[in-house]
Structures are given as C-alpha cells and as structure tokens.
Design a protein around this motif. Structure first.
Motif, mmCIF file in Angstrom:
data_model
loop_
_atom_site.group_PDB
_atom_site.id
_atom_site.type_symbol
_atom_site.label_atom_id
_atom_site.label_comp_id
_atom_site.label_asym_id
_atom_site.label_seq_id
_atom_site.Cartn_x
_atom_site.Cartn_y
_atom_site.Cartn_z
ATOM 1 N N GLU A 189 0.834 -1.189 0.000
ATOM 2 C CA GLU A 189 0.000 0.000 0.000
ATOM 3 C C GLU A 189 0.877 1.251 0.000
ATOM 4 O OE1 GLU A 189 -3.288 -0.052 -0.267
ATOM 5 O OE2 GLU A 189 -3.266 -2.252 -0.313
ATOM 6 N N ALA A 190 0.374 2.335 -0.563
ATOM 7 C CA ALA A 190 1.113 3.602 -0.568
ATOM 8 C C ALA A 190 1.271 4.115 0.861
ATOM 9 C CB ALA A 190 0.376 4.633 -1.414
ATOM 10 N N GLY A 191 2.270 4.987 1.057
ATOM 11 C CA GLY A 191 2.580 5.491 2.387
ATOM 12 C C GLY A 191 3.601 4.607 3.058
ATOM 13 N N ASP A 192 4.066 5.039 4.210
ATOM 14 C CA ASP A 192 5.082 4.236 4.885
ATOM 15 C C ASP A 192 4.927 4.351 6.387
ATOM 16 O OD1 ASP A 192 7.745 6.098 5.903
ATOM 17 O OD2 ASP A 192 6.248 7.052 4.635
ATOM 18 N N ALA A 193 5.389 3.329 7.066
ATOM 19 C CA ALA A 193 5.425 3.283 8.519
ATOM 20 C C ALA A 193 6.410 2.194 8.915
ATOM 21 C CB ALA A 193 4.038 2.998 9.094
ATOM 22 N N LEU A 194 6.894 2.280 10.147
ATOM 23 C CA LEU A 194 7.871 1.301 10.609
ATOM 24 C C LEU A 194 7.256 -0.077 10.806
ATOM 25 C CD1 LEU A 194 9.686 3.530 13.256
ATOM 26 C CD2 LEU A 194 10.652 2.719 11.088
ATOM 27 N N ASP A 195 5.939 -0.126 10.989
ATOM 28 C CA ASP A 195 5.313 -1.382 11.375
ATOM 29 C C ASP A 195 4.495 -2.027 10.269
ATOM 30 O OD1 ASP A 195 3.313 0.472 11.281
ATOM 31 O OD2 ASP A 195 2.484 0.046 13.263
ATOM 32 N N ARG A 196 4.763 -1.693 8.992
ATOM 33 C CA ARG A 196 4.034 -2.358 7.916
ATOM 34 C C ARG A 196 4.856 -2.383 6.638
ATOM 35 N NH1 ARG A 196 1.348 0.907 4.203
ATOM 36 N NH2 ARG A 196 1.181 3.137 4.667
ATOM 37 N N SER A 197 4.436 -3.228 5.708
ATOM 38 C CA SER A 197 5.093 -3.313 4.405
ATOM 39 C C SER A 197 4.889 -2.010 3.649
ATOM 40 C CB SER A 197 4.516 -4.482 3.598
ATOM 41 O OG SER A 197 4.686 -5.703 4.282
ATOM 42 N N CYS A 198 5.935 -1.553 2.944
ATOM 43 C CA CYS A 198 5.824 -0.259 2.270
ATOM 44 C C CYS A 198 7.051 -0.023 1.394
ATOM 45 C CB CYS A 198 5.724 0.877 3.301
ATOM 46 S SG CYS A 198 7.159 1.006 4.405
ATOM 47 N N VAL A 199 6.991 1.056 0.611
ATOM 48 C CA VAL A 199 8.174 1.565 -0.078
ATOM 49 C C VAL A 199 8.960 2.375 0.954
ATOM 50 C CG1 VAL A 199 9.039 3.062 -1.915
ATOM 51 C CG2 VAL A 199 7.020 1.644 -2.302
ATOM 52 N N TRP A 200 10.200 1.967 1.204
ATOM 53 C CA TRP A 200 10.977 2.598 2.270
ATOM 54 C C TRP A 200 11.769 3.801 1.775
ATOM 55 C CZ3 TRP A 200 10.368 2.732 7.154
ATOM 56 C CH2 TRP A 200 11.375 3.229 7.971
ATOM 57 N N ASN A 201 12.386 3.665 0.623
ATOM 58 C CA ASN A 201 13.091 4.785 0.002
ATOM 59 C C ASN A 201 13.111 4.571 -1.498
ATOM 60 O OD1 ASN A 201 15.335 3.053 -0.551
ATOM 61 N ND2 ASN A 201 16.189 3.464 1.468
ATOM 62 N N ALA A 202 13.870 5.369 -2.202
ATOM 63 C CA ALA A 202 13.855 5.302 -3.665
ATOM 64 C C ALA A 202 14.386 3.986 -4.211
ATOM 65 C CB ALA A 202 14.669 6.463 -4.243
ATOM 66 N N CYS A 203 15.086 3.220 -3.379
ATOM 67 C CA CYS A 203 15.700 1.976 -3.838
ATOM 68 C C CYS A 203 15.150 0.730 -3.157
ATOM 69 C CB CYS A 203 17.218 2.020 -3.604
ATOM 70 S SG CYS A 203 18.081 3.339 -4.477
ATOM 71 N N GLU A 204 14.350 0.887 -2.110
ATOM 72 C CA GLU A 204 14.021 -0.265 -1.276
ATOM 73 C C GLU A 204 12.525 -0.371 -0.986
ATOM 74 O OE1 GLU A 204 14.859 -1.157 3.297
ATOM 75 O OE2 GLU A 204 16.700 -1.283 2.102
ATOM 76 N N VAL A 205 12.019 -1.607 -1.095
ATOM 77 C CA VAL A 205 10.672 -1.961 -0.668
ATOM 78 C C VAL A 205 10.807 -2.963 0.472
ATOM 79 C CG1 VAL A 205 8.496 -3.063 -1.328
ATOM 80 C CG2 VAL A 205 9.679 -1.572 -2.951
ATOM 81 N N ARG A 206 10.002 -2.762 1.514
ATOM 82 C CA ARG A 206 10.081 -3.640 2.671
ATOM 83 C C ARG A 206 8.803 -4.452 2.825
ATOM 84 N NH1 ARG A 206 12.991 -0.216 7.580
ATOM 85 N NH2 ARG A 206 15.017 0.009 6.550
ATOM 86 N N LEU A 207 8.987 -5.734 3.169
ATOM 87 C CA LEU A 207 7.883 -6.607 3.537
ATOM 88 C C LEU A 207 8.005 -6.951 5.012
ATOM 89 C CD1 LEU A 207 7.589 -9.313 0.711
ATOM 90 C CD2 LEU A 207 6.179 -7.282 1.042
ATOM 91 N N LEU A 208 6.900 -6.861 5.734
ATOM 92 C CA LEU A 208 6.860 -7.311 7.117
ATOM 93 C C LEU A 208 5.893 -8.476 7.224
ATOM 94 C CD1 LEU A 208 6.908 -4.076 9.320
ATOM 95 C CD2 LEU A 208 8.795 -5.544 8.621
ATOM 96 N N GLY A 209 6.360 -9.562 7.830
ATOM 97 C CA GLY A 209 5.559 -10.752 7.997
ATOM 98 C C GLY A 209 4.803 -10.754 9.307
ATOM 99 N N PRO A 210 4.488 -11.945 9.783
ATOM 100 C CA PRO A 210 4.942 -13.233 9.259
ATOM 101 C C PRO A 210 4.321 -13.565 7.903
ATOM 102 C CG PRO A 210 3.353 -13.554 11.011
ATOM 103 C CD PRO A 210 3.655 -12.091 10.998
ATOM 104 N N ALA A 211 5.161 -14.083 7.013
ATOM 105 C CA ALA A 211 4.710 -14.416 5.670
ATOM 106 C C ALA A 211 4.465 -15.918 5.558
ATOM 107 C CB ALA A 211 5.764 -13.988 4.648
ATOM 108 N N PRO A 212 3.517 -16.331 4.725
ATOM 109 C CA PRO A 212 3.258 -17.762 4.527
ATOM 110 C C PRO A 212 4.498 -18.482 3.981
ATOM 111 C CG PRO A 212 1.470 -16.434 3.640
ATOM 112 C CD PRO A 212 2.580 -15.487 3.969
ATOM 113 N N THR A 213 4.564 -19.756 4.247
ATOM 114 C CA THR A 213 5.737 -20.553 3.851
ATOM 115 C C THR A 213 6.049 -20.467 2.358
ATOM 116 O OG1 THR A 213 5.458 -22.077 5.705
ATOM 117 C CG2 THR A 213 6.706 -22.883 3.807
#
Length: 371
Positions: free
Chosen positions: A38-62
């Motif tokens: 989703e658009a926007g960012d926060a420390l506690d969810r998946s988001c675009v972090w900066n111009a080079c990095e996308v972050r996923l926060l789990g727990p993710a399915p196997t």
C-alpha cells in the motif's frame, strides 16, 4: 496497470497462488513473483521505504518465504531466476515500480512445525525511483517535533546534563528495564558518569549500544590482570574500552582506554564524560530507523555534507578511525577517517525522515538515503 495485467506477470491462472499478510499481497507463479504494498510508509508495515528499497513485514506464509529467501534445495531449478515484480496501490490504482531482488531477510524458527517463518524482508529495486515517483507511492510524512539541540549548548559546561538531555530526547522511555530487577549488580565503586549512564539505560536500554555496546552493569568485570575495568566492547569482541581500576576509588572523570584484542591499550582523546557523549551519538546514528549513508567521501564532499550542521565541540572519538560528529535537530552524522586508501566515511541517523532534510541536496552518491 490493472490487477489482471499485474497478476499475469506471474504466469497462468492455474499456476498462481495469492497470499495476503498485513498490508502486502504476494502472488507466486511459474513465471515470476508479484508483490503489492500500500502507498505510504510506517515502521510497522510493508511499504516503499526509500527510492531503492521496498520492505515486507511478515509473518509471511511458507510459500512466500520459500520463493523469496528459501534454501536452494527447497526451490525448483527455474525459480532462482524468476523475476520479482514490485508494485504499489494508491488512489490512482496499481503503480508498477519495476523488478527487484532480496537484499536482506529475517526468519525465525516456528517451534510447532519446525519451519522457518519469514519475519521481514528488504527488496532492492533494479532501477531507483525518481523523486516524483517516490512522492506518489510514499507521500512525505507530516511534520513532527524533532528533539532539540539544547543538550549541545551544555557540552562545554555540564556534560552530565548534556548526556542526559541527549539520551532522553533521542530515545523514548520503555517500561522494560535494561536488566531484570532480580539481577544483582557487582559491588563496584564506579565513576559518577558511568553510574549516571546506567541509570539512563534502565528505561532506555538502546542507549547501551546497537553496533558496539556498554556492558550491562551485571556483566562488568576487570581484565585478567585486575588492573582495568572493562565496560565497553565491539560487537564481535575486536576491541574493548576500559577504566583504570584501583583500590583508592574511581577518579571523578577518568581516562578511557581503548584496546584492540592483542595490542597495547591507548587512550581516547576525551575523558569518560566526553567519551559517553560520543559513544551515545555514534550508537544513536548507527541504530536509527532512518539513515543516510554516502559512499566514500573526499574532504571537500564532507565540507558540503556538514555545512548545514553543528559540530560537536569535542576531540575525535575512537583511535581506530578518528571520528567527528555533526548534529541537527533529530539528526546525528559521524565522519570517520580510516586513513590510507580508505579515505573518509560517513553515516547519519535520524529520529524521523524529515530530520534528514539538511542532507538531501549534498553533492554525494548515496548507498542509502531514507529522506
């Protein structure tokens, strides 16, 4: 793009699996992987972090963990080369960012089924986003009140107060103490400055360090000769910081001794009162959630990088690579001279994205910039 077109990047319908966890959706198929945040960012969810990095926060399915970071023997031979497509959903629809690859991942072992669970994952875009595109998928955060620089004005007069003001301004207090109350501290007669530092760390344990560390009070001990009290150490044990240990009681503001594992000790340029401020600034910058890390710098680039910041009025920290500090509200930048061909390196940490604004237009090449 529409969702059907994006999902088709992963292959045919029959071969696709779709998983949603937190604010992310991951589609795994025989032709590739699609990640939607989703658009926007926060420390506690998946988001675009900066111009080079996308972050996923789990727990993710196997299946997501196996596709992104699983061991080679858990994947088909073709899966290793399958592209990972990164997208963001905002008010305009689904925006395609490009392809990327995993650069960092965290897993924990689930005791129930002996499976590793993906807890977090960073993916680096093959092509960085422009400033315009970054603002579309990660709108600027609203202004916040940044920690003040009142502490800096006291460094030359009252270092005890300066240290307390910096630590309490930078780190939120926690309800959990650094050590359980049941732990008995050794009966050591410590200098007042070190005792104050431990008092501050009781409800702000991160000030004890994230890169290097000041030992827990219960872990303090003298060296094998009984002459030095070892109170700080590098994270891999490569060097130590000590105070001279005597039966006459501690000095008011003792010399801090730096020692590599098998080398004679040498002194830090500042006594304990200044050392603790420098140590705190260094660890604050290294452990910050928001960072700006340039590649190797020239002296001229350092001048440009620091021209909007205030210098810490102390002599250099850390004999291994003499380090100076520069600050702004909510921002600490340290510059280290590693000597020889290594040149100058810098690292900035901030309490909020907006605190990195003084560095945004510096003429340097960034390896990471979270502003």
């Amino acid at each position: 793009m529409d969702d059907d077109w994006a999902y088709a990047l992963c292959g045919g319908t029959a071969a696709r699996e779709c998983f949603t966890f937190g604010s992310a959706t991951v589609v795994v198929g025989d032709a590739g992987t699609l990640i939607i945040v989703e658009a926007g960012d926060a420390l506690d969810r998946s988001c675009v972090w900066n111009a080079c990095e996308v972050r996923l926060l789990g727990p993710a399915p196997t299946p997501v963990r196996k596709r992104l970071v699983g061991e080679p023997w858990e994947r088909g031979a073709d899966d290793v080369k399958l592209p990972v497509h990164l997208t963001v959903r905002n008010s305009e629809g689904l925006l395609y960012l490009g392809t990327g690859s995993v650069t960092r991942a965290g897993t924990v072992l689930h005791p129930g089924d002996n499976e590793h669970v993906l807890t977090d994952c960073a993916l680096r875009l093959d092509e960085p986003l422009s400033k315009l595109d970054l603002d579309r998928v990660r709108p600027p955060l609203p202004p916040v009140n940044l920690p003040s620089l009142e502490w800096l004005r006291q460094v030359d007069g009252n270092r005890v107060s300066a240290l307390e003001r910096f630590i309490t301004g930078w780190y939120p207090a926690t309800s959990e103490p650094a050590e359980p109350p049941s732990v008995q501290a050794p009966a050591l007669d410590l200098p007042d400055g070190l005792r104050q530092f431990y008092r501050l760390a009781q409800h702000r344990p991160r000030c004890l360090g994230v890169q290097n560390r000041v030992r827990l009070l219960s872990k303090l001990q003298t060296d094998p000769t009984g002459e030095m009290l070892v109170f700080g150490e590098e994270n891999q044990g490569g060097f130590f910081w000590s105070l001279l240990w005597t039966l006459d009681g501690p000095e008011a503001d003792p010399t801090v001794w730096f020692r590599e594992y098998d080398e004679p000790p040498i002194t830090e340029q500042e006594p304990l009162s200044g050392f603790l401020i420098q140590f705190s600034l260094y660890e604050a910058s290294m452990g910050a959630d928001y960072r700006a890390i340039p590649r190797q710098l020239t002296a001229q680039q350092v001048d440009r990088l620091t021209e909007g910041l205030l210098p810490l009025p102390l002599r250099p920290f850390w004999p291994w690579a003499p380090t100076r500090f520069y600050v702004a509200p909510g921002l600490v930048l340290h510059v280290s001279d590693e000597g020889g061909d290594n040149g100058l390196s810098a690292w900035a940490g901030a309490t909020h994205r907006s605190a990195l604004a003084p560095l945004a237009d510096a003429p340097v090449e960034w390896s990471r910039f979270d502003g």
